[in-house]
Design a protein around this motif. Structure first.
Motif, mmCIF file in Angstrom:
data_model
loop_
_atom_site.group_PDB
_atom_site.id
_atom_site.type_symbol
_atom_site.label_atom_id
_atom_site.label_comp_id
_atom_site.label_asym_id
_atom_site.label_seq_id
_atom_site.Cartn_x
_atom_site.Cartn_y
_atom_site.Cartn_z
ATOM 1 N N TRP A 89 0.844 -1.210 0.000
ATOM 2 C CA TRP A 89 0.000 0.000 0.000
ATOM 3 C C TRP A 89 0.870 1.247 0.000
ATOM 4 O O TRP A 89 0.682 2.160 -0.800
ATOM 5 N N ARG A 90 1.847 1.315 0.895
ATOM 6 C CA ARG A 90 2.711 2.489 0.976
ATOM 7 C C ARG A 90 3.585 2.622 -0.273
ATOM 8 O O ARG A 90 3.860 3.725 -0.736
ATOM 9 N N HIS A 91 4.001 1.491 -0.815
ATOM 10 C CA HIS A 91 4.809 1.513 -2.037
ATOM 11 C C HIS A 91 3.971 2.041 -3.209
ATOM 12 O O HIS A 91 4.474 2.788 -4.049
ATOM 13 N N TRP A 92 2.711 1.647 -3.252
ATOM 14 C CA TRP A 92 1.806 2.161 -4.285
ATOM 15 C C TRP A 92 1.691 3.678 -4.181
ATOM 16 O O TRP A 92 1.786 4.387 -5.181
ATOM 17 N N LEU A 93 1.479 4.166 -2.959
ATOM 18 C CA LEU A 93 1.361 5.614 -2.765
ATOM 19 C C LEU A 93 2.656 6.328 -3.164
ATOM 20 O O LEU A 93 2.609 7.415 -3.759
ATOM 21 N N GLY A 94 3.797 5.712 -2.851
ATOM 22 C CA GLY A 94 5.075 6.306 -3.254
ATOM 23 C C GLY A 94 5.248 6.331 -4.759
ATOM 24 O O GLY A 94 5.750 7.317 -5.328
ATOM 25 N N THR A 95 4.811 5.263 -5.426
ATOM 26 C CA THR A 95 4.900 5.204 -6.891
ATOM 27 C C THR A 95 4.034 6.287 -7.523
ATOM 28 O O THR A 95 4.472 6.995 -8.435
ATOM 29 N N VAL A 96 2.818 6.411 -7.032
ATOM 30 C CA VAL A 96 1.908 7.450 -7.551
ATOM 31 C C VAL A 96 2.500 8.839 -7.306
ATOM 32 O O VAL A 96 2.462 9.709 -8.190
ATOM 33 N N ASP A 97 3.073 9.034 -6.132
ATOM 34 C CA ASP A 97 3.679 10.320 -5.789
ATOM 35 C C ASP A 97 4.839 10.642 -6.740
ATOM 36 O O ASP A 97 4.930 11.762 -7.259
ATOM 37 N N LYS A 98 5.718 9.679 -6.982
ATOM 38 C CA LYS A 98 6.854 9.912 -7.887
ATOM 39 C C LYS A 98 6.376 10.170 -9.305
ATOM 40 O O LYS A 98 6.946 10.985 -10.028
ATOM 41 N N PHE A 99 5.309 9.473 -9.709
ATOM 42 C CA PHE A 99 4.745 9.685 -11.048
ATOM 43 C C PHE A 99 4.168 11.098 -11.167
ATOM 44 O O PHE A 99 4.425 11.810 -12.149
ATOM 45 N N ASN A 100 3.383 11.506 -10.186
ATOM 46 C CA ASN A 100 2.728 12.819 -10.233
ATOM 47 C C ASN A 100 3.719 13.978 -10.227
ATOM 48 O O ASN A 100 3.494 14.993 -10.885
ATOM 49 N N TYR A 101 4.799 13.824 -9.485
ATOM 50 C CA TYR A 101 5.780 14.911 -9.406
ATOM 51 C C TYR A 101 6.773 14.899 -10.555
ATOM 52 O O TYR A 101 7.484 15.871 -10.768
ATOM 53 N N GLY A 102 6.854 13.780 -11.276
ATOM 54 C CA GLY A 102 7.767 13.715 -12.417
ATOM 55 C C GLY A 102 9.233 13.768 -12.030
ATOM 56 O O GLY A 102 10.071 14.169 -12.845
ATOM 57 N N GLU A 103 9.537 13.364 -10.812
ATOM 58 C CA GLU A 103 10.921 13.401 -10.330
ATOM 59 C C GLU A 103 11.785 12.419 -11.122
ATOM 60 O O GLU A 103 11.351 11.326 -11.456
ATOM 61 N N TYR A 116 10.208 2.540 -8.888
ATOM 62 C CA TYR A 116 9.150 2.271 -7.909
ATOM 63 C C TYR A 116 8.142 1.266 -8.469
ATOM 64 O O TYR A 116 7.698 0.355 -7.780
ATOM 65 N N ALA A 117 7.756 1.439 -9.721
ATOM 66 C CA ALA A 117 6.783 0.537 -10.341
ATOM 67 C C ALA A 117 7.345 -0.873 -10.454
ATOM 68 O O ALA A 117 6.618 -1.849 -10.249
ATOM 69 N N ALA A 118 8.625 -0.984 -10.774
ATOM 70 C CA ALA A 118 9.241 -2.312 -10.854
ATOM 71 C C ALA A 118 9.209 -2.998 -9.484
ATOM 72 O O ALA A 118 8.904 -4.190 -9.379
ATOM 73 N N GLY A 119 9.500 -2.248 -8.435
ATOM 74 C CA GLY A 119 9.431 -2.801 -7.087
ATOM 75 C C GLY A 119 8.006 -3.118 -6.672
ATOM 76 O O GLY A 119 7.762 -4.071 -5.920
ATOM 77 N N LEU A 120 7.060 -2.351 -7.178
ATOM 78 C CA LEU A 120 5.653 -2.569 -6.840
ATOM 79 C C LEU A 120 5.165 -3.927 -7.327
ATOM 80 O O LEU A 120 4.325 -4.552 -6.681
ATOM 81 N N VAL A 121 5.698 -4.397 -8.435
ATOM 82 C CA VAL A 121 5.343 -5.733 -8.930
ATOM 83 C C VAL A 121 5.720 -6.781 -7.881
ATOM 84 O O VAL A 121 4.922 -7.663 -7.550
ATOM 85 N N ALA A 125 3.244 -9.124 -5.560
ATOM 86 C CA ALA A 125 3.451 -10.575 -5.510
ATOM 87 C C ALA A 125 3.656 -11.039 -4.070
ATOM 88 O O ALA A 125 3.194 -12.126 -3.682
ATOM 89 N N PHE A 126 4.315 -10.223 -3.262
ATOM 90 C CA PHE A 126 4.534 -10.549 -1.855
ATOM 91 C C PHE A 126 3.199 -10.683 -1.121
ATOM 92 O O PHE A 126 3.012 -11.592 -0.319
ATOM 93 N N VAL A 127 2.255 -9.798 -1.405
ATOM 94 C CA VAL A 127 0.935 -9.875 -0.773
ATOM 95 C C VAL A 127 0.232 -11.170 -1.181
ATOM 96 O O VAL A 127 -0.329 -11.880 -0.336
ATOM 97 N N ILE A 128 0.265 -11.487 -2.456
ATOM 98 C CA ILE A 128 -0.386 -12.709 -2.948
ATOM 99 C C ILE A 128 0.251 -13.946 -2.317
ATOM 100 O O ILE A 128 -0.443 -14.855 -1.848
ATOM 101 N N VAL A 129 1.572 -13.980 -2.291
ATOM 102 C CA VAL A 129 2.281 -15.116 -1.701
ATOM 103 C C VAL A 129 2.010 -15.201 -0.201
ATOM 104 O O VAL A 129 1.797 -16.294 0.338
ATOM 105 N N ALA A 130 1.990 -14.069 0.483
ATOM 106 C CA ALA A 130 1.721 -14.074 1.929
ATOM 107 C C ALA A 130 0.325 -14.617 2.222
ATOM 108 O O ALA A 130 0.125 -15.351 3.196
#
Length: 155
Positions: A89-103, A116-121, A125-130
């Protein structure tokens, strides 16, 4: 990914060693290594959890029955699912934040959200496996002959 990181690092160091002949480091080597390591960590989390590769401290539980240990694993796997979901969840929010700011990265001008998006995959998968591991643990705990959690582990 880890092999690519090693190759980038070795080539960059060799390039620095031979600056006197016109070679140099790989431009943005730190940025590439940073993104690669982040991806590799998230890629290994699901596999590590699926194979029970996390560190286990069993000093206080070795004397308990297999059934008691199986229920301890259910609780720990439920906590791991909660942690995995929180991280994703937090990684998703970070990915969206980095996308929106264009950093972007400093040297390569690579958009940060790519890493961030690569790590989000891996985080997803970690959530599904857990969730799968939790279901597996509950089945084992409810079985007639639950395995001891450290069964088959190297001590």
């Amino acid at each position: 990914m880890l092999t690519a990181i090693v190759i980038i690092t070795v080539l960059s160091v060799i390039g620095r060693a031979f600056i006197w002949v016109g070679l140099g480091s790989i431009r943005g080597d730190y940025e590439l290594v940073e993104a690669g390591v982040g991806f590799a960590i998230f890629a290994f989390l699901p596999w590590t959890h699926l194979t029970r590769g996390h560190a286990v401290v069993s000093v206080f539980t070795d004397f308990l029955s297999a059934r008691a240990n199986a229920w301890i694993m259910v609780v720990s796997d439920a906590l791991m699912l909660a942690i995995a979901a929180f991280i994703a969840w937090r990684h998703w929010l970070g990915t969206v934040d980095k996308f929106n700011y264009g950093e972007t990265t400093l040297l390569l001008r690579m958009p940060l959200w790519w890493a961030y998006a690569a790590g989000l995959v891996g985080a997803a998968a970690f959530v599904i496996v857990a969730a799968y591991v939790l279901v597996r643990s509950v089945r084992e705990a409810l079985s007639d002959n639950p395995p001891h959690p450290t069964q088959g582990m190297v001590h």
